[in-house]
Design a protein around this motif. Sequence first.
Motif, mmCIF file in Angstrom:
data_model
loop_
_atom_site.group_PDB
_atom_site.id
_atom_site.type_symbol
_atom_site.label_atom_id
_atom_site.label_comp_id
_atom_site.label_asym_id
_atom_site.label_seq_id
_atom_site.Cartn_x
_atom_site.Cartn_y
_atom_site.Cartn_z
ATOM 1 N N UNK A 84 52.737 16.566 107.362
ATOM 2 C CA UNK A 84 53.316 17.900 107.297
ATOM 3 C C UNK A 84 54.185 18.108 106.083
ATOM 4 N N UNK A 85 54.968 17.110 105.735
ATOM 5 C CA UNK A 85 55.919 17.331 104.663
ATOM 6 C C UNK A 85 55.363 16.908 103.325
ATOM 7 N N UNK A 86 54.621 15.823 103.329
ATOM 8 C CA UNK A 86 54.277 15.249 102.038
ATOM 9 C C UNK A 86 52.893 15.623 101.535
ATOM 10 N N UNK A 87 52.056 16.197 102.387
ATOM 11 C CA UNK A 87 50.721 16.538 101.924
ATOM 12 C C UNK A 87 50.469 18.046 101.952
ATOM 13 N N UNK A 88 50.946 18.708 103.008
ATOM 14 C CA UNK A 88 50.528 20.081 103.240
ATOM 15 C C UNK A 88 51.263 21.200 102.510
ATOM 16 N N UNK A 89 52.545 21.065 102.171
ATOM 17 C CA UNK A 89 53.256 22.244 101.675
ATOM 18 C C UNK A 89 52.526 22.983 100.567
ATOM 19 N N UNK A 90 51.997 22.266 99.573
ATOM 20 C CA UNK A 90 51.303 22.936 98.483
ATOM 21 C C UNK A 90 50.071 23.671 98.973
ATOM 22 N N UNK A 91 49.246 22.974 99.765
ATOM 23 C CA UNK A 91 48.005 23.568 100.262
ATOM 24 C C UNK A 91 48.307 24.775 101.138
ATOM 25 N N UNK A 142 44.868 24.629 109.900
ATOM 26 C CA UNK A 142 44.813 23.511 108.951
ATOM 27 C C UNK A 142 45.987 22.554 109.170
ATOM 28 N N UNK A 143 47.188 23.119 109.210
ATOM 29 C CA UNK A 143 48.364 22.242 109.237
ATOM 30 C C UNK A 143 48.635 21.670 110.618
ATOM 31 N N UNK A 144 47.842 22.052 111.602
ATOM 32 C CA UNK A 144 48.084 21.482 112.925
ATOM 33 C C UNK A 144 47.934 19.963 112.897
ATOM 34 N N UNK A 145 47.208 19.468 111.895
ATOM 35 C CA UNK A 145 47.102 18.011 111.749
ATOM 36 C C UNK A 145 48.492 17.372 111.677
ATOM 37 N N UNK A 146 49.475 18.132 111.184
ATOM 38 C CA UNK A 146 50.829 17.570 111.083
ATOM 39 C C UNK A 146 51.464 17.363 112.448
ATOM 40 N N UNK A 147 50.827 17.862 113.502
ATOM 41 C CA UNK A 147 51.413 17.663 114.836
ATOM 42 C C UNK A 147 50.606 16.682 115.680
ATOM 43 N N UNK A 148 49.606 16.038 115.054
ATOM 44 C CA UNK A 148 48.816 15.068 115.816
ATOM 45 C C UNK A 148 49.596 13.771 115.893
ATOM 46 N N UNK A 149 50.531 13.703 116.783
ATOM 47 C CA UNK A 149 51.309 12.479 116.828
ATOM 48 C C UNK A 149 51.996 12.346 118.161
ATOM 49 N N UNK A 150 52.357 13.498 118.728
ATOM 50 C CA UNK A 150 53.085 13.404 119.995
ATOM 51 C C UNK A 150 52.211 12.790 121.079
ATOM 52 N N UNK A 151 50.898 13.103 121.036
ATOM 53 C CA UNK A 151 50.037 12.544 122.071
ATOM 54 C C UNK A 151 49.781 11.055 121.833
ATOM 55 N N UNK A 152 49.981 10.610 120.568
ATOM 56 C CA UNK A 152 49.842 9.177 120.297
ATOM 57 C C UNK A 152 50.888 8.385 121.075
#
Lengths: 482, 273
Positions: A67-74, A244-254
Amino acid sequence: MSGETPTAGGEAPPEEGGGTNIEGEAPAVEPTIETDEATITDDAELERTLGLSGGLAIGIGTMIGAGIFVFPGLAAGRAGPAAAASFAIGAVIALLVALPASELATAMPKSGGGYYFISRGLGALAGAIVGLSLWFGLVFATAFYLVGFGFYAVDTLAELGLAVGEGLVVPVALAFGAGFTVLNVTGTENAAKLQNGVVALLLSILVVFLLYGGLDALGLVGEPSTPETFAPYGTTPIFTTAALVFTSYLGFAQVATVAGEMRDPGRNLPLAMVGSVLVVGVLYVVTIFVATSAFPSARLATLGETAMVEVGREYLGAAGALAIVFGGLLATMSSANASVLSTSRAIYAVSKDALLPRWASRINLRYGTPHVALGLAGGPVLVLVATGQVEVLAEVASFLHLVLYGLICVALVALRRDEPDWYDPDFRVPGYPVVPVLGALASFALVGFMQPASQVIGAVVMLASAGWYLYYARDVSLKGAL
Amino acid sequence: MTRTRTRVLVPVAILEGESVSLGLMNLLGTVDVTVLGYHVVPEQTPPDQARLQYEDRATEALEDLAEEFREAGGDADHRLVFTPDRRRTIDRVADATGSRAYAITGATGAVERLLVPLTGDVAVDRILSFLVDLVGVRPIGVTLFLATDEAADDAADDLLEAAAARLAERGIDARTTHVTGAPPFEALIDAVADHDAIVMGERAPSLRSLVFGEEAERVAAESVGPVIVVRRVPDEAGADAELDAAVEDDARSTEERGESGSDDEERDDAPSG
């Protein structure tokens, strides 16, 4: 070895797991007693060792890289400053799913997380689709994190005065991914403690940076900036960007995939899942605000995956750029590391239930690690990394996870409507049934906003999973098999 | 006497072929034993997968081991745990079984003399009452060991003498060794010669133990022989399961407090940090 396997005859009640796959393996279902400290089976005990901080480190550590390091520009390139709203939408959807997932996890604190809930709540077919899709979802996500890592590695070299060009991104990511898989097979001592430290360090860097950047952007320190139109490209991009950026939230279920190893699961699982979503959600929104205050969104878009490095330079000079580059390396690494942990649990849970051959999760004697499962994760990851397609990788990962999340909500409603005797969660969703119903609708709706290519790939993976189940394990039943 | 017998936990890395020497088995013949078979799994391995694969083999080995302990004298049972964290498992199972001590296995022949360091912040009362139960009426000698900074330390000599007197009262051949000026750890290791096993108190975790590892583990590594670690009083935060054991121990401490007249009573009940 397989313990007692409830038989699934014609008269058997539906709350029994059974049947065999085409190799004659039956689900290894054994009665267990769950305490706050351990899982107790007939002859052995499994220690629960992860605390709340460990759970948060897995959740936050998995999410924050992207979320922070890859997506902001895109994201800013697509939606302008309104990308902050996209991240906020993502956070709300993630919360709507994290709450039901928390309830299910406290009712079934077992390895495998979402797969386990769905196979027990909705049956073996849904379980198989989700379980195998979860594996591939994690593979896509890990590939995405590794490509992100490649970008940061190349940028780090550039910051150190060694410009090698973006052509090296994929080779670096491949080399790192391969080395990472080997390290995992041969055993990484104390990686969990390292993960906690990495996440703590990252959060400190980010909070300092965002605090300063936020104050600057608000005009309290430094030069006042000229605000840009909030949504220069209209409102539709806000939603497609959210997808697109929902990938930044794929972690809580982990967090739920390691539920079997979490101490005091009734308390720690909900706190870790909901807490990590809240923490990263706030950080993401502030990050976009800070980034779009530093540069116009068109400029951010041209800066691409490592736009944050330039944002860091804008606010804090070379030191800021270095801090972000360093943070990006840490974050993408910790995301990849946490994903590998989840993948080995996901494959284990599926093969224990005879939906994959049992050898898929076997442990080798030499290192005590599940080398086949790690290879089944690492191999496809490398293939995907080689494509270098950041956006498609991210979206397919999101697609597969969103289907899982939607079905988690459905499984919750199904279980609640006709509560079986064994269903006794320590945590109950507030606002039932609104929260899980909204969670399911939002999860499925978000899939609709993705690029067609991602939707097709995601659908193919799911169909292939269903096909595998029908071919390999159609006689296996899992509903209610605890 | 209705009080429950003293129990000692014997953790064994069962799948790595760790064995228990006959000397240690015989030494523990006067107490009950829980053999804790554990297997440490790396974090990328789901613990339950290790259980599925190794449970049968481990259980078989544990049953054999427990049988050998029974033949050596005391009652013995066994538990099997798959864990990423050995230390946590030992603490939990020791609490759950009400074990007053745990053993670090090591090589030894027949045990004729025990080395018992009383240096530092350890619960002397608990160590002594455990020793009385462990030695029983057997001809096993005890050397009480203390390392202090200053040469003329009356409090230290008093502590040693009182402790030796208490053991002598129970018919145990107790000697004392008071070392001054030397680093305590090295002095203890130097004193290991002529002793077959060590009985020591568990220390509260400290910065030192964080950096160098737990003292008992270091002693075990240096001395080669078995080390029996008498556990600290369980924290108040402990689980309900251990409450009975704790109450039991408190009662015993109170009972024996009359006999020992030194300041280590306070240490005994001091909340462990």
